[in-house]
Design an enzyme around this catalytic site. Structure first.
Site, short mmCIF file in Angstrom:
data_model
loop_
_atom_site.label_atom_id
_atom_site.label_comp_id
_atom_site.label_asym_id
_atom_site.label_seq_id
_atom_site.Cartn_x
_atom_site.Cartn_y
_atom_site.Cartn_z
CB CYS A 113 1.52 9.36 -2.09
SG CYS A 113 2.50 8.42 -0.92
CG HIS A 253 -2.50 8.34 -1.55
ND1 HIS A 253 -2.03 7.10 -1.96
CD2 HIS A 253 -1.67 8.74 -0.55
CE1 HIS A 253 -0.97 6.79 -1.23
NE2 HIS A 253 -0.73 7.75 -0.37
CG ASN A 283 0.59 4.66 1.42
OD1 ASN A 283 0.69 4.74 0.20
ND2 ASN A 283 0.86 5.67 2.23
#
Ligand code: UT7
Length: 326
Positions: A113, A253, A283
């Protein structure tokens, strides 16, 4: 002083929407649980025909068009992904072919990520060292392909998408002011995909054991993420001697709304200055920051001169931040 500056952004989200109601029919979960624990209402799922490079291509095309550039104006392509089209070649090379970016060199970065910010860090360094002049940085993920759709602890979280930025050198008092990247390999097992590499190459056995799917110890990851991101944002502002009140936007994020809120709270930035789109996309790992940044640009939430903080945390563990003056 030579700095790098984001001159354009683009993003692409697949059309298919998978809602929490849809997930209720697939695993033992509820819209209420997912909304309360994650903030997610729906996510996008790539069409069977689409791989990471296809999503990356659409996002890159949008960024090039907005900049008024052609693909052969780009001299480096960096793609952040953990769901590349295939183990090799790099998705950046496949993207280079699709775009016709004949003057570029391309490679991929795997930092889960944090991958987009790791890639931006490298791109920023290569601009500042005058090695490259115009770099395309892309985060692209098709996480639906490595999601165990029978595992309610992970399948409700992830989504597919891509975001891209183009960066160039500038002598102006703006651009990327500072970047931090970090990793701590001691906790890699908390978030990983065991199958498909040289440790557990694909076999009937690895498929039976479901090794080709994301394995995440969610709650332990959550706790480390909150603590680490809180420290990271404070450190980033301190090192730049910038008070949080001067930040126009925080672009985190999009892992979990509660993690985003905890980070914002720690530096005392109100949620109306935080870009949140997790309710629509879930996500999307390395793609989430460039997607959110592109939305912020297109909805005119960013103006010239604004201070913007980007931050991410992910498997590895890895974490990273960027402070930008737009
Ligand atoms: O992208 C960067 C890296 N990733 C992250 O930062 C993700 C970090 N982790 C998280 O976002 C959260 O930990 C999750 C959303 C994954 C899970 O939320 P949680 O509040 O940490 O839940 P938990 O894992 O502690 O589980 C609590 C309960 C459990 O039931 P029991 O044992 O208390 O009876 C789970 O089985 O919730 C249950 N549960 C679910 N229930 C309904 C777990 N997933 C679900 C689900 N639907 N989808």
């Amino acid at each position: 002083m030579l700095r790098s500056r984001i001159i354009s952004t683009g993003s692409y989200l697949p059309e298919k929407v998978l809602t929490n109601d849809d997930l209720e029919k697939m695993v033992d979960t509820s819209d209420e649980w997912i909304t309360e624990r994650t903030g997610i209402k729906e996510r996008r799922i790539a069409d069977e025909s689409q791989a990471a490079s296809d999503l990356a291509y659409e996002a890159s095309k949008a960024a090039l068009e907005r900049a008024g550039l052609k693909a052969d104006d780009i001299d480096l392509i960096i793609v952040a992904t953990v769901t590349g089209d295939m183990p090799f070649p790099s998705t950046a090379c496949i993207l280079q072919d699709k775009l016709g970016a004949v003057n570029a060199v391309g490679f991929d970065i795997n930092a889960t990520c944090s991958g987009f910010l790791y890639s931006l860090y490298i791109a920023d360094s290569l601009i500042k060292s005058r090695m490259h002049k115009r770099i395309l940085v892309v985060g692209a993920e098709v996480l639906s392909r490595i999601t165990d759709w029978e595992d309610k602890t992970t399948c409700v979280i992830f989504g597919d998408g891509a975001g891209a930025v183009i960066i160039e050198p500038t002598e102006e008092d703006r651009g990327i002011l500072s970047m931090h990247i970090n990793s701590d390999g001691r906790m890699w097992e908390l978030l990983h995909m065991p199958g498909g590499g040289s440790r557990n190459p694909a076999s009937i056995d690895t498929i039976k054991k479901k090794l080709h799917y994301i394995k995440m110890k969610g709650n332990e990851t959550f706790k480390v993420a909150v603590r680490t991101l809180e420290d990271l944002v404070v450190k980033t502002l301190d090192e730049n001697k910038l008070d949080a009140s001067r930040l126009s936007l925080l672009i985190p994020h999009q892992a979990n709304l509660r993690i985003i809120q905890a980070t914002a709270d720690r530096i005392g930035i109100p949620m109306d200055k935080v870009i949140v789109n997790i309710e629509r996309y879930g996500n999307t790992s390395a793609a989430s920051i460039p997607i959110a940044l592109d939305e912020a640009v297109r909805t005119e939430r960013i103006r010239d001169g604004d201070y913007i903080l980007l931050e991410a945390f992910g498997g590895g563990f890895t974490w990273a931040s960027a402070l930008i003056r737009w």
